[in-house]
Design a protein around this motif. Structure first.
Motif, PDB file in Angstrom:
ATOM      1  N   GLY A  46       0.432  34.387 -47.160  1.00 14.35           N
ATOM      2  CA  GLY A  46      -0.642  33.420 -46.221  1.00 14.35           C
ATOM      3  C   GLY A  46      -1.697  33.484 -47.249  1.00 14.35           C
ATOM      4  O   GLY A  46      -1.775  33.363 -48.319  1.00 14.35           O
ATOM      5  N   ASN A  47      -2.871  33.431 -46.420  1.00 15.37           N
ATOM      6  CA  ASN A  47      -4.221  33.129 -47.236  1.00 15.37           C
ATOM      7  C   ASN A  47      -4.414  34.326 -48.004  1.00 15.37           C
ATOM      8  O   ASN A  47      -4.685  34.078 -49.496  1.00 15.37           O
ATOM      9  N   ILE A  48      -4.490  35.661 -47.775  1.00 15.35           N
ATOM     10  CA  ILE A  48      -4.347  36.575 -48.661  1.00 15.35           C
ATOM     11  C   ILE A  48      -3.342  36.733 -49.933  1.00 15.35           C
ATOM     12  O   ILE A  48      -3.636  36.739 -51.252  1.00 15.35           O
ATOM     13  N   ASP A  90       8.336  35.092 -47.249  1.00 14.28           N
ATOM     14  CA  ASP A  90       7.781  34.683 -45.960  1.00 14.28           C
ATOM     15  C   ASP A  90       8.580  34.084 -44.932  1.00 14.28           C
ATOM     16  O   ASP A  90       9.537  33.567 -45.401  1.00 14.28           O
ATOM     17  N   LEU A  91       8.292  34.367 -43.997  1.00 12.90           N
ATOM     18  CA  LEU A  91       8.920  33.739 -42.677  1.00 12.90           C
ATOM     19  C   LEU A  91       9.075  32.475 -42.609  1.00 12.90           C
ATOM     20  O   LEU A  91      10.064  31.711 -42.138  1.00 12.90           O
ATOM     21  N   LYS A 144       6.267  27.791 -47.037  1.00 11.99           N
ATOM     22  CA  LYS A 144       4.856  27.737 -47.606  1.00 11.99           C
ATOM     23  C   LYS A 144       4.715  26.721 -48.708  1.00 11.99           C
ATOM     24  O   LYS A 144       5.613  26.475 -49.568  1.00 11.99           O
ATOM     25  N   PRO A 192       0.844  40.141 -41.145  1.00  7.19           N
ATOM     26  CA  PRO A 192       0.234  40.797 -39.879  1.00  7.19           C
ATOM     27  C   PRO A 192       0.763  41.690 -39.162  1.00  7.19           C
ATOM     28  O   PRO A 192       1.856  42.042 -39.435  1.00  7.19           O
ATOM     29  N   ASN A 249      -2.134  46.450 -47.965  1.00  6.38           N
ATOM     30  CA  ASN A 249      -3.711  46.388 -47.792  1.00  6.38           C
ATOM     31  C   ASN A 249      -3.522  45.555 -46.548  1.00  6.38           C
ATOM     32  O   ASN A 249      -4.636  44.756 -46.226  1.00  6.38           O
ATOM     33  N   ARG A 304      -1.510  46.230 -42.763  1.00  3.64           N
ATOM     34  CA  ARG A 304      -1.725  46.820 -41.402  1.00  3.64           C
ATOM     35  C   ARG A 304      -1.007  48.243 -41.395  1.00  3.64           C
ATOM     36  O   ARG A 304       0.423  48.230 -42.177  1.00  3.64           O
ATOM     37  N   ASP A 326      -4.495  51.097 -47.886  1.00  2.00           N
ATOM     38  CA  ASP A 326      -5.814  50.873 -47.467  1.00  2.00           C
ATOM     39  C   ASP A 326      -5.798  51.084 -45.877  1.00  2.00           C
ATOM     40  O   ASP A 326      -6.812  51.327 -45.208  1.00  2.00           O
ATOM     41  N   HIS A 351      -9.656  51.635 -45.694  1.00  2.00           N
ATOM     42  CA  HIS A 351      -9.711  50.429 -44.656  1.00  2.00           C
ATOM     43  C   HIS A 351     -10.686  49.599 -45.020  1.00  2.00           C
ATOM     44  O   HIS A 351     -11.587  48.926 -44.346  1.00  2.00           O
ATOM     45  N   GLY A 353     -11.078  44.411 -46.877  1.00  2.15           N
ATOM     46  CA  GLY A 353     -12.201  43.239 -46.618  1.00  2.15           C
ATOM     47  C   GLY A 353     -13.463  43.559 -46.615  1.00  2.15           C
ATOM     48  O   GLY A 353     -14.245  42.493 -46.370  1.00  2.15           O
TER      49      GLY A 353
END
Ligand code: NAI
Length: 416
Positions: A163-165, A184-185, A188, A215, A241, A243, A267, A295, A298
């Protein structure tokens, strides 16, 4: 139902409350756009204090520590929008806010770069065993040796969650000469020379470094457990990094102790201290070549500044123009500024006939409609309506009063 008979207030008088030491860029953005009645507090507020403070507040800004419950929302009918100056929005009861016609804005991309940069740096630090050597040097030991140190050039980075990161990290890693594969699911857009893998297993088998950027969802819970770690290459590295729930931390500790993995950078944790004063407990503490960070993936000053500006801008757009783009719980309407005439806004219940009743009301007031924007989502519909001619402030207030009196109206306002 919240129908307040307050007359419309010019924007320099609209009250804005920013809590939890939100970055200066937020108040600067608000001031730039003519919002002068801005109060800033360094702390969070509890439920009672919030209810007391919010009685006159139109726009509220919070970070992650203020909980905005259904009770707060019900008790504060003047609150028109909430800005979460964060990536997450779970500090707000989003369903209650939706039902009451209160859009909630956040800043989903503001710290993407910060996470990607830290991850890239960690890949280098892990592959050079920098932290164990630095620790030894701090303790007076001189561990000058090339053993177990590698360049990242030519190695394979496996990105889980492109994704973005994940995709930003891939750009940095390719620039350092790594080959990047991702899993990825969803389909992309591939940047650079990155290649998708058929399955997570294929990625785990191919990668020298696996970095997680998915996520927290039911599917990603314990996505990397003992089986997946065993499927990684001997001597590979794992970075999380994303969750804390994504990795089985005990299985990771076992793989590090047995030497199957050569290192890890973590993290985020299944259980994180609630405050800086609490002790951090983890089975990873004290293990060789493991980078543990609290954590902060970001957390950079630039990200905070961007968050301040981005969320404040979304609030201004909503207040000044009626635009709801970026709201996480609301119909999305992107609007041009209206060149002439007067703009009215209604949040209505999403039921048959509501739009017709609203238009009828304008016809009765002899007002021709020059533009109308309408979107529904869940229980609500969002209507922005431009009248052909300018309506004087007092007459506009009277129309808003009539709109509020309609059965299906949740809230209504006019842009002055
Ligand atoms: P994103 O939503 O842009 O990307 C997530 C990607 O994961 C998407 O492409 C999605 O399709 C994919 N995905 C979702 N479920 C999947 C599954 N089961 N298997 C494979 N792929 C899956 O999110 P973004 O902005 O890249 O952030 C990723 C995560 O990083 C966030 O959800 C957040 O948890 C974490 N994060 C951590 C921070 C920190 O301080 N450590 C700061 C910011 C974000």
């Amino acid at each position: 139902m919240r129908k307040i008979a307050n007359p419309s207030v010019p924007k320099h008088e609209l009250k804005v409350l920013l809590l939890e030491g939100i970055a200066d860029t937020a108040s600067a953005q608000l001031a730039l756009n003519g919002y002068r009645n801005v109060e800033r507090l360094k702390t969070a507020l509890d439920e009672e204090a919030l209810i007391e403070r919010l009685q006159e507040v139109r726009f509220l800004g919070v970070r992650s520590r203020t909980r905005i419950t259904a009770r707060v929302l019900d008790a504060c009918p003047r609150l028109a929008a909430i800005g979460c100056f964060s990536v997450g929005v779970n500090q707000v009861d989003l369903d209650a806010a939706h039902r009451l016609g209160v859009p909630v804005f956040n800043a989903p991309f503001s710290n993407t770069r910060s996470v990607a940069e830290l991850t890239m740096a960690e890949i280098v630090m892990l592959m050079r065993r920098t932290f164990p050597r630095a620790q030894a040097a701090h303790e007076g030991r001189w561990e000058k040796s090339a053993a177990g140190s590698f360049e990242v050039r030519g190695k394979v980075l496996g990105v889980v969650g492109y994704g973005n990161i994940g995709s930003q990290l891939a750009v940095l890693a390719e620039a350092m000469g790594m080959r990047v594969v991702y899993y990825d699911l969803t389909d992309k857009l591939r940047h650079g020379n990155t290649e998708p893998t058929e399955s997570l297993e294929a990625l785990l088998a191919a990668a020298d470094v696996v970095s997680l950027h998915v996520p927290e969802t039911p599917e990603t819970r314990a996505m990397i457990g003992a089986r997946e770690i065993a499927a990684m290459k001997p001597g590979a590295y794992l970075i999380n990094n994303a969750r804390g729930t994504v990795v089985d931390i005990d299985a990771l500790a076992d793989a590090l102790k047995s030497g199957h993995l050569a290192g890890a950078a973590i993290d985020v944790f299944p259980k994180e201290p609630g405050a800086n004063t609490e002790t951090f407990e983890s089975p990873l503490r004290g293990l060789d070549n493991v980078i543990l960070t609290p954590h902060v993936g970001g957390s950079t000053e630039e990200a905070q500044e961007r968050i301040g500006e981005e969320v404040a801008r979304k609030i201004v757009e909503y207040s000044d123009v009626g635009s709801t783009v970026g709201a996480v719980n609301f119909p999305q309407v992107q609007l041009p500024k209206q060149p002439t005439g007067t703009r009215f806004i209604q949040v209505q219940r999403n039921l048959p006939g509501e739009l017709g009743r609203l238009n009828e009301l304008f016809a009765k007031n002899d007002l021709n409609i020059s533009g109308q924007y309408y979107q529904t989502q869940g229980e609500i519909g969002y209507v922005v309506l431009d009248s052909e001619r300018d309506v004087a402030p007092q007459a506009a207030d009277e129309i808003v009063r009539q709109v509020r009196a309609l059965d299906g109206t949740i809230r209504a306002r006019v842009l002055l």
